[in-house]
Design an enzyme around this catalytic site. Sequence first.
Site, short mmCIF file in Angstrom:
data_model
loop_
_atom_site.label_atom_id
_atom_site.label_comp_id
_atom_site.label_asym_id
_atom_site.label_seq_id
_atom_site.Cartn_x
_atom_site.Cartn_y
_atom_site.Cartn_z
CD GLU A 135 -2.74 1.22 2.48
OE1 GLU A 135 -2.48 0.50 3.47
OE2 GLU A 135 -3.76 1.91 2.39
CD GLU A 170 -7.17 2.02 6.16
OE1 GLU A 170 -6.43 1.21 6.75
OE2 GLU A 170 -6.77 2.70 5.20
C1 LER Z 1 -3.39 1.50 6.22
O1 LER Z 1 -4.29 0.88 5.35
C2 LER Z 1 -3.25 2.93 5.94
O2 LER Z 1 -3.86 3.45 5.06
C3 LER Z 1 -2.33 3.68 6.79
O3 LER Z 1 -2.50 5.06 6.62
C4 LER Z 1 -2.44 3.33 8.24
O4 LER Z 1 -2.87 4.37 9.02
MN MN Z 2 -5.25 2.32 3.74
#
Ligand code: LER
Ligand code: MN
Length: 276
Positions: free
Chosen positions: A155, A249
Amino acid sequence: MFRIAVTATPSPAPGAPILLRGDIAEAFRQAAELGCQGVELHLRRADDVDVQVVKRLAADYALGIPTLGTGMAALQDGLTFSDPDAAVRARAVERVRGHVELAAEVGSAVTIGSVSGRLGRGEEAQRRARRARALECLAEVCRLAEPRGVTVLLEPLNRYECDYVNTLAEGMRVAAEVGAPNLRLLADTFHMNIEEVDLGASLRAAASRLGHVHLADSNRQAPGYGHLDFAAILDTLVGIGYQGYLAMEVFPTPDARRAIQDGVAAIHAALESRAK
Ligand code: LER
Ligand code: MN
């Protein structure tokens, strides 16, 4: 067309963009009740949950568990792949091995975000060396995951959280360097809004490796609470043939229930408006 997931954790996780905290059974119940198809579990360590309980909840509520998040190992225990101390890097890999083993049991992918760490502000040669060692850790996790049929999702994070994988293009370069067939990318619209020049173009360029999506608005609240154009984002995802989950999220603002309800409604509205 898309399945919607919500973030959940058994930990208190103060300040984290996690909607459902504490009792895992209650998290699955609420996710199902509020029209979601999946729960994304964020775990400091894999044994924070009982695998049999998680499997039963997923089956009882007919919910998928698309991913296991590992960021808490970095944020709470300081375990990262870029740490200068080899012992810390080894502990980071070992910690993520637990997530990989659980992921194999519950049919999830494992995300690598904050665990990537930072290279720091040292000399360029030192930064390069730290990056190379971090990529070795990532490759090691991919090697552990591959025979178990587990995908690893790298990510890209915004510059305030990471200093070497900020964009999907950088993620593509890392993935090419690591060369693991089970390494894919996680696109998070909150980070993308800070780092990408053009969200649609970036998603299209990363389409071949895109494995998962975190949906959050510009302020990291649920879709609809900020100024991102989700109709355009979802139109791009449809266009590139993305068929994975859209995982919200986001912060539980004004509260988890409202955020989930409003986020789900905003996603459906965005999909409908693009269909016109
Ligand atoms: C995790 O998925 C993410 O986006 C990070 O910014 C954790 O805070
Ligand atoms: Mn994230």
